[in-house]
Design a protein around this motif. Structure first.
Motif, mmCIF file in Angstrom:
data_model
loop_
_atom_site.group_PDB
_atom_site.id
_atom_site.type_symbol
_atom_site.label_atom_id
_atom_site.label_comp_id
_atom_site.label_asym_id
_atom_site.label_seq_id
_atom_site.Cartn_x
_atom_site.Cartn_y
_atom_site.Cartn_z
ATOM 1 N N ILE A 56 97.133 -15.513 73.990
ATOM 2 C CA ILE A 56 98.061 -15.232 72.898
ATOM 3 C C ILE A 56 97.487 -14.082 72.078
ATOM 4 N N HIS A 57 98.343 -13.136 71.688
ATOM 5 C CA HIS A 57 97.942 -12.077 70.771
ATOM 6 C C HIS A 57 99.025 -11.987 69.705
ATOM 7 N N LEU A 58 98.653 -12.243 68.467
ATOM 8 C CA LEU A 58 99.592 -12.251 67.351
ATOM 9 C C LEU A 58 99.100 -11.335 66.239
ATOM 10 N N VAL A 59 100.029 -10.680 65.586
ATOM 11 C CA VAL A 59 99.724 -9.927 64.369
ATOM 12 C C VAL A 59 100.791 -10.326 63.359
ATOM 13 N N GLY A 60 100.364 -10.910 62.247
ATOM 14 C CA GLY A 60 101.317 -11.369 61.258
ATOM 15 C C GLY A 60 100.673 -11.586 59.908
ATOM 16 N N ARG A 61 101.504 -11.933 58.943
ATOM 17 C CA ARG A 61 101.076 -12.132 57.556
ATOM 18 C C ARG A 61 100.607 -13.567 57.346
ATOM 19 N N VAL A 62 99.463 -13.735 56.695
ATOM 20 C CA VAL A 62 98.955 -15.064 56.362
ATOM 21 C C VAL A 62 99.864 -15.654 55.289
ATOM 22 N N SER A 63 100.442 -16.827 55.571
ATOM 23 C CA SER A 63 101.343 -17.449 54.594
ATOM 24 C C SER A 63 100.775 -18.732 53.999
ATOM 25 N N TRP A 64 99.719 -19.249 54.594
ATOM 26 C CA TRP A 64 99.090 -20.485 54.102
ATOM 27 C C TRP A 64 97.650 -20.500 54.566
ATOM 28 N N GLY A 65 96.774 -21.036 53.703
ATOM 29 C CA GLY A 65 95.367 -21.150 54.055
ATOM 30 C C GLY A 65 94.648 -19.869 53.679
ATOM 31 N N PRO A 66 93.490 -19.689 54.186
ATOM 32 C CA PRO A 66 92.763 -20.551 55.108
ATOM 33 C C PRO A 66 92.227 -21.802 54.403
ATOM 34 N N GLU A 67 92.192 -22.867 55.161
ATOM 35 C CA GLU A 67 91.717 -24.148 54.638
ATOM 36 C C GLU A 67 90.647 -24.699 55.569
ATOM 37 N N ALA A 68 89.440 -24.919 55.036
ATOM 38 C CA ALA A 68 88.339 -25.465 55.823
ATOM 39 C C ALA A 68 88.375 -26.987 55.760
ATOM 40 N N ARG A 69 88.154 -27.613 56.915
ATOM 41 C CA ARG A 69 88.132 -29.083 56.976
ATOM 42 C C ARG A 69 86.994 -29.540 57.871
ATOM 43 N N THR A 70 86.442 -30.684 57.534
ATOM 44 C CA THR A 70 85.494 -31.351 58.407
ATOM 45 C C THR A 70 86.192 -32.588 58.945
ATOM 46 N N LEU A 71 86.292 -32.687 60.252
ATOM 47 C CA LEU A 71 86.986 -33.800 60.892
ATOM 48 C C LEU A 71 86.089 -35.029 60.935
ATOM 49 N N PRO A 72 86.670 -36.225 61.154
ATOM 50 C CA PRO A 72 85.857 -37.439 61.248
ATOM 51 C C PRO A 72 84.749 -37.337 62.304
ATOM 52 N N SER A 73 84.956 -36.511 63.315
ATOM 53 C CA SER A 73 83.956 -36.320 64.373
ATOM 54 C C SER A 73 82.774 -35.481 63.886
ATOM 55 N N GLY A 74 82.927 -34.822 62.716
ATOM 56 C CA GLY A 74 81.905 -33.927 62.203
ATOM 57 C C GLY A 74 82.179 -32.470 62.542
ATOM 58 N N ASP A 75 83.143 -32.218 63.416
ATOM 59 C CA ASP A 75 83.506 -30.841 63.758
ATOM 60 C C ASP A 75 84.139 -30.161 62.554
ATOM 61 N N GLU A 76 83.896 -28.857 62.436
ATOM 62 C CA GLU A 76 84.485 -28.073 61.361
ATOM 63 C C GLU A 76 85.561 -27.169 61.935
ATOM 64 N N VAL A 77 86.640 -27.021 61.181
ATOM 65 C CA VAL A 77 87.742 -26.155 61.584
ATOM 66 C C VAL A 77 88.306 -25.483 60.341
ATOM 67 N N VAL A 78 88.726 -24.248 60.509
ATOM 68 C CA VAL A 78 89.460 -23.555 59.458
ATOM 69 C C VAL A 78 90.862 -23.313 60.004
ATOM 70 N N GLN A 79 91.865 -23.717 59.236
ATOM 71 C CA GLN A 79 93.251 -23.574 59.672
ATOM 72 C C GLN A 79 93.989 -22.634 58.737
ATOM 73 N N LEU A 80 94.935 -21.913 59.310
ATOM 74 C CA LEU A 80 95.799 -21.043 58.533
ATOM 75 C C LEU A 80 97.121 -20.908 59.266
ATOM 76 N N ARG A 81 98.083 -20.350 58.584
ATOM 77 C CA ARG A 81 99.404 -20.124 59.189
ATOM 78 C C ARG A 81 99.724 -18.654 59.033
#
Length: 118
Positions: free
Chosen positions: A18-43
Motif C-alpha cells: 500500500i502507498h498512501l499520501v493524505g492528510r492526518v485527520s486524527w492522532g497520532p495516539e500512542a498505546r501500550t497493548l495488554p501484551s506489552g506491545d506498543e503501537v502508534v495509530q493515526l488516521r
C-alpha cells in the motif's frame, strides 16, 4: 478434507503493498497493548473523485494506520493533525476483543512513514 490447489494454476506472486499520501485527520495516539506491545495509530484522509453521474463531488477515504516498529512510531509521533503523510506498508486485518465480543478491522501497517512538506 481441505481443497487442494489446482496443479494447472499458474504460479503468481502475491503482493500486499500500500502507498498512501493524505492528510492526518486524527492522532497520532500512542498505546501500550495488554501484551506489552506498543503501537502508534493515526488516521489519514485521502480525497477521491466520485464516479460519473454523482455530480462530480469529491469524497474522502479515511484510512487507519498502525505503526508498530520503533522507527515508524517515532515518525508518527512527529506528525500533527493536518500534516500530509506519505505512508508505505501493507493491509492487515486485526482481531481484538470488544464489548460485543471478538471483532476485526482493516488497517494499514506502516513500513515507512514520513511528513510531506508543501
Amino acid at each position: 478434507m481441505s481443497p487442494q490447489p489446482s496443479t494447472n494454476a499458474p504460479s503468481v506472486e502475491s503482493v500486499n503493498t500500500i502507498h498512501l499520501v493524505g492528510r492526518v485527520s486524527w492522532g497520532p495516539e500512542a498505546r501500550t497493548l495488554p501484551s506489552g506491545d506498543e503501537v502508534v495509530q493515526l488516521r489519514i484522509v485521502i480525497p477521491r473523485r466520485s464516479p460519473r453521474g454523482r455530480g462530480g463531488r469529491t469524497q474522502v477515504d479515511a484510512i487507519e494506520v498502525a505503526c508498530w516498529s520503533a522507527r515508524t512510531r517515532a515518525a508518527a509521533l512527529r506528525l500533527a493533525v493536518d500534516d500530509v503523510a506519505d505512508v508505505e506498508g501493507s493491509l492487515h486485518r486485526r482481531f481484538y476483543a470488544a464489548g460485543e465480543g471478538r471483532v476485526s478491522r482493516y488497517e494499514v501497517e506502516a513500513r515507512r512513514l514520513r511528513r510531506v512538506r508543501p
